[in-house]
Scaffold this motif. Structure first.
Motif, PDB file in Angstrom:
ATOM      1  N   LYS A  31       0.741  -1.204  -0.011  1.00 20.47           N
ATOM      2  CA  LYS A  31       0.150  -0.203  -0.011  1.00 20.47           C
ATOM      3  C   LYS A  31       0.886   1.196   0.035  1.00 20.47           C
ATOM      4  O   LYS A  31       0.666   2.171  -0.598  1.00 20.47           O
ATOM      5  CB  LYS A  31      -0.912   0.039   0.996  1.00 20.47           C
ATOM      6  CG  LYS A  31      -2.098   1.009   1.178  1.00 20.47           C
ATOM      7  CD  LYS A  31      -3.181   0.910   2.136  1.00 20.47           C
ATOM      8  CE  LYS A  31      -3.936   1.883   2.018  1.00 20.47           C
ATOM      9  NZ  LYS A  31      -5.265   1.438   2.952  1.00 20.47           N
ATOM     10  N   LEU A  32       1.887   1.219   0.756  1.00 20.23           N
ATOM     11  CA  LEU A  32       3.010   2.313   0.861  1.00 20.23           C
ATOM     12  C   LEU A  32       3.561   2.551  -0.700  1.00 20.23           C
ATOM     13  O   LEU A  32       3.524   3.628  -1.225  1.00 20.23           O
ATOM     14  CB  LEU A  32       4.009   2.094   1.751  1.00 20.23           C
ATOM     15  CG  LEU A  32       5.181   3.105   1.732  1.00 20.23           C
ATOM     16  CD1 LEU A  32       4.679   4.470   2.096  1.00 20.23           C
ATOM     17  CD2 LEU A  32       6.497   2.613   2.615  1.00 20.23           C
ATOM     18  N   LEU A  33       4.012   1.610  -1.336  1.00 16.28           N
ATOM     19  CA  LEU A  33       4.547   1.404  -2.555  1.00 16.28           C
ATOM     20  C   LEU A  33       3.671   1.943  -3.642  1.00 16.28           C
ATOM     21  O   LEU A  33       3.787   2.827  -4.709  1.00 16.28           O
ATOM     22  CB  LEU A  33       4.974   0.024  -2.908  1.00 16.28           C
ATOM     23  CG  LEU A  33       6.470  -0.539  -2.153  1.00 16.28           C
ATOM     24  CD1 LEU A  33       6.888  -1.602  -2.462  1.00 16.28           C
ATOM     25  CD2 LEU A  33       7.462   0.258  -2.162  1.00 16.28           C
ATOM     26  N   ASP A  34       2.317   1.718  -3.380  1.00 11.87           N
ATOM     27  CA  ASP A  34       1.216   2.077  -4.435  1.00 11.87           C
ATOM     28  C   ASP A  34       0.834   3.469  -4.180  1.00 11.87           C
ATOM     29  O   ASP A  34       0.043   4.144  -5.264  1.00 11.87           O
ATOM     30  CB  ASP A  34       0.002   1.004  -4.297  1.00 11.87           C
ATOM     31  CG  ASP A  34       0.209  -0.039  -5.076  1.00 11.87           C
ATOM     32  OD1 ASP A  34       1.054  -0.288  -5.833  1.00 11.87           O
ATOM     33  OD2 ASP A  34      -0.637  -1.229  -4.732  1.00 11.87           O
ATOM     34  N   ASP A  35       0.963   4.115  -3.072  1.00 13.44           N
ATOM     35  CA  ASP A  35       0.592   5.360  -2.785  1.00 13.44           C
ATOM     36  C   ASP A  35       1.203   6.334  -3.901  1.00 13.44           C
ATOM     37  O   ASP A  35       2.400   6.857  -3.646  1.00 13.44           O
ATOM     38  CB  ASP A  35       0.914   5.875  -1.246  1.00 13.44           C
ATOM     39  CG  ASP A  35       0.111   6.871  -0.744  1.00 13.44           C
ATOM     40  OD1 ASP A  35      -0.380   7.676  -1.542  1.00 13.44           O
ATOM     41  OD2 ASP A  35       0.250   7.311   0.479  1.00 13.44           O
ATOM     42  N   PRO A  36       0.433   7.242  -4.494  1.00 13.94           N
ATOM     43  CA  PRO A  36       1.074   8.146  -5.271  1.00 13.94           C
ATOM     44  C   PRO A  36       1.722   9.370  -4.331  1.00 13.94           C
ATOM     45  O   PRO A  36       2.638   9.994  -4.984  1.00 13.94           O
ATOM     46  CB  PRO A  36      -0.557   8.992  -6.134  1.00 13.94           C
ATOM     47  CG  PRO A  36      -1.506   7.809  -5.846  1.00 13.94           C
ATOM     48  CD  PRO A  36      -1.111   7.093  -4.665  1.00 13.94           C
TER      49      PRO A  36
END
Length: 185
Positions: free
Chosen positions: A172-177
């Motif tokens: 979720k962190l890595l996907d967060d724009p």
């Protein structure tokens, strides 16, 4: 004793400490990291959030057993190691980077009743780049699954569901724009 043997023993005897398995890289997170367009980062300290209940970092009770972290007995440290493991596997971990991620464990729950199991995990991630905070956000993930009356089935299932949340939270962190914008290549 292996973790699986420990779970089986705990299911028979009732009271045991059940360590999570050592973090291994998540293929899904390696792909996410590669697509994120972010620069390599250092990973700083992770600790329990000052506003969180003190016990959530040390262990979780599951049907008279206690799930614990194999990393310094701390779920915050387990999250830190999971992040490092995924970043290393993706080639995006650099202890000398001018950007550093630190974190605060804000939520950690596991409930394995007789019908539906529930687990949640949350952390506030902070990215500091060249001495300036460029990202500060709390992220949370959760899971629900059918649980069993039989402890030898329900307990390992719950531990596996809870353990998987660490990679889900890192993903979720890595996907967060906002994270991606805060740490561009």
């Amino acid at each position: 004793m292996s973790a699986l043997a420990g779970l089986a023993f705990a299911g028979l005897t009732g009271c045991a400490q059940l360590p999570l398995g050592e973090p291994a890289a998540s293929f899904g997170n390696i792909e996410k990291a590669g697509r994120s367009g972010t620069a390599p980062v250092a990973v700083g300290p992770f600790r329990l959030d000052p506003d969180a209940a003190p016990g959530i970092d040390a262990g979780l009770s599951v049907r008279s057993n206690v799930v614990v972290s194999p990393i310094q007995g701390s779920f915050a440290q387990y999250l830190r190691q999971t992040l490092i493991t995924d970043l290393q596997a993706a080639g995006l971990y650099d202890p000398a980077s001018p950007s550093e991620i630190s974190g605060f464990l804000t939520d950690s729950t596991l409930d394995v009743p007789l019908d539906t199991g529930h687990a949640s995990l949350g952390a506030r991630f902070v990215v500091v780049r060249l001495g300036k905070a460029v990202y500060d956000k709390e992220l949370k993930v959760s899971a629900s699954w059918p649980s069993s009356f039989v402890g030898m089935e329900a307990i390992p299932s719950g531990v596996n569901q809870y353990g998987a949340l660490y990679h889900t939270l890192v993903g979720k962190l890595l996907d967060d724009p906002d994270y991606q914008a805060a740490n561009p290549k």
